[in-house]
Design an enzyme around this catalytic site. Sequence first.
Site, PDB file in Angstrom:
ATOM      1  N   ASN A 187       0.869  -1.179   0.000  1.00  0.00           N
ATOM      2  CA  ASN A 187       0.000   0.000   0.000  1.00  0.00           C
ATOM      3  C   ASN A 187       0.905   1.228   0.000  1.00  0.00           C
ATOM      4  O   ASN A 187       1.516   1.555   1.012  1.00  0.00           O
ATOM      5  CB  ASN A 187      -0.894  -0.022   1.253  1.00  0.00           C
ATOM      6  CG  ASN A 187      -1.727   1.246   1.383  1.00  0.00           C
ATOM      7  OD1 ASN A 187      -1.766   2.075   0.472  1.00  0.00           O
ATOM      8  ND2 ASN A 187      -2.384   1.409   2.520  1.00  0.00           N
TER       9      ASN A 187
ATOM     10  N   HIS B 176      -9.461   1.346   4.955  1.00  0.00           N
ATOM     11  CA  HIS B 176      -8.171   1.510   5.638  1.00  0.00           C
ATOM     12  C   HIS B 176      -8.366   2.447   6.835  1.00  0.00           C
ATOM     13  O   HIS B 176      -9.162   3.377   6.772  1.00  0.00           O
ATOM     14  CB  HIS B 176      -7.137   2.084   4.668  1.00  0.00           C
ATOM     15  CG  HIS B 176      -5.749   2.024   5.237  1.00  0.00           C
ATOM     16  ND1 HIS B 176      -5.279   2.946   6.143  1.00  0.00           N
ATOM     17  CD2 HIS B 176      -4.752   1.113   5.060  1.00  0.00           C
ATOM     18  CE1 HIS B 176      -4.040   2.609   6.491  1.00  0.00           C
ATOM     19  NE2 HIS B 176      -3.702   1.508   5.847  1.00  0.00           N
TER      20      HIS B 176
ATOM     21  N   GLU C 172      -6.723   4.824   7.872  1.00  0.00           N
ATOM     22  CA  GLU C 172      -6.521   6.252   7.574  1.00  0.00           C
ATOM     23  C   GLU C 172      -7.769   6.861   6.940  1.00  0.00           C
ATOM     24  O   GLU C 172      -8.061   8.041   7.127  1.00  0.00           O
ATOM     25  CB  GLU C 172      -5.278   6.418   6.681  1.00  0.00           C
ATOM     26  CG  GLU C 172      -4.012   6.188   7.502  1.00  0.00           C
ATOM     27  CD  GLU C 172      -2.859   5.548   6.767  1.00  0.00           C
ATOM     28  OE1 GLU C 172      -2.819   5.602   5.526  1.00  0.00           O
ATOM     29  OE2 GLU C 172      -1.981   4.977   7.449  1.00  0.00           O
TER      30      GLU C 172
ATOM     31  N   GLU D 266      -5.236  -4.850  10.448  1.00  0.00           N
ATOM     32  CA  GLU D 266      -4.218  -3.830  10.674  1.00  0.00           C
ATOM     33  C   GLU D 266      -4.502  -3.103  11.990  1.00  0.00           C
ATOM     34  O   GLU D 266      -5.319  -2.166  12.009  1.00  0.00           O
ATOM     35  CB  GLU D 266      -4.224  -2.810   9.536  1.00  0.00           C
ATOM     36  CG  GLU D 266      -3.888  -3.388   8.191  1.00  0.00           C
ATOM     37  CD  GLU D 266      -3.267  -2.355   7.257  1.00  0.00           C
ATOM     38  OE1 GLU D 266      -2.213  -2.673   6.699  1.00  0.00           O
ATOM     39  OE2 GLU D 266      -3.819  -1.252   7.114  1.00  0.00           O
TER      40      GLU D 266
ATOM     41  N   SER E 255       3.669  -2.158  10.382  1.00  0.00           N
ATOM     42  CA  SER E 255       5.116  -2.255  10.644  1.00  0.00           C
ATOM     43  C   SER E 255       5.702  -3.604  10.215  1.00  0.00           C
ATOM     44  O   SER E 255       6.576  -4.156  10.888  1.00  0.00           O
ATOM     45  CB  SER E 255       5.418  -1.959  12.112  1.00  0.00           C
ATOM     46  OG  SER E 255       5.022  -0.631  12.424  1.00  0.00           O
TER      47      SER E 255
HETATM   48  P1  13P Z   1       3.186   0.378   7.718  1.00  0.00           P
HETATM   49  O1  13P Z   1       3.676  -0.901   7.079  1.00  0.00           O
HETATM   50  O2  13P Z   1       3.932   1.593   7.231  1.00  0.00           O
HETATM   51  O3  13P Z   1       3.111   0.259   9.203  1.00  0.00           O
HETATM   52  O4  13P Z   1       1.687   0.611   7.191  1.00  0.00           O
HETATM   53  C1  13P Z   1       0.776  -0.429   7.253  1.00  0.00           C
HETATM   54  C2  13P Z   1      -0.421  -0.054   6.475  1.00  0.00           C
HETATM   55  O5  13P Z   1      -1.181   0.833   6.856  1.00  0.00           O
HETATM   56  C3  13P Z   1      -0.673  -0.767   5.229  1.00  0.00           C
HETATM   57  O6  13P Z   1      -1.952  -0.511   4.760  1.00  0.00           O
END
Ligand code: 13P
Length: 262
Positions: free
Chosen positions: A12, A104, A106, A174, A220
């Site tokens: 992503n 997601h 976010e 996630e 992560s």
């Molecule tokens: P990171 O791998 O940067 O922690 O992000 C995870 C993520 O939100 C993938 O959609």
Amino acid sequence: MAVTRTPFIAGNWKMNLDHLQAIAFVQKLAWSLADARHDFADAEVAVFPPFTDLRSVQTLVAADSLPIAYGAQDVSAHDSGAYTGEVSGAFLAALDCSYTIIGHSERRTYHHETDATVNAKVQAAHRHGIVPVVCVGETAEDLERHGASAVPVKQLRSALEGVDGSKGLVVAYEPVWAIGSGQAATPEQAEKVAAALREVIAELLGDQVADATRILYGGSVKATNIASFLREPNVDGALVGGASLDIDEFTSIVRFKKHVGA
Ligand code: 13P
């Protein structure tokens, strides 16, 4: 009988790389995987660039027959009309997107997407033959209050309400506290939640769909921890953010089988 699920490693990109950078990146990624003699039966690879890159990625993948799948980071719940700024699943299908990320954290946080919105978007993706990658996950506060599984289970239940299980599904667990923090969940935590999510799929869409659905861990993920997640029976891959923007690191994540046992 247990079904074999092809592991799925998805990058992503979030709001990184413009269309010119995307072309260079995908080309280099394909070379890097070829150099490493990656066997795509070991892990399917997909990238999720910004909308403005998708046409360029499509052209490159088609011209060079690259074995890399791609998808969008979001899709509109609507198919067409007066929805300024939204992108229809019909447009994504026209660009041969196989997947779209939906829900997601976010988007849930910054764009206030609710469980109902996520459900509507899953149905929209299915209307256009696109497989949704449905993201669920708890915040640090949720974790403290309710434990790890309660919120993701509730989010997935709602996302799958009224959904046709035959139209394809990927789920990404996630934990919000693990995203971009450098502090990944433990493989045991990820497995526990993934197992609970698979039960939800079984209950709502049947055992066959539950057996076939890939459940990813995200938050992560790096080359040094990927193998420990993939050792878990219910974790079938990863949704990788930051580390998906580094070709060597992402290639190494895709080649996780190399480090199983490490
Ligand atoms: P990171 O791998 O940067 O922690 O992000 C995870 C993520 O939100 C993938 O959609």
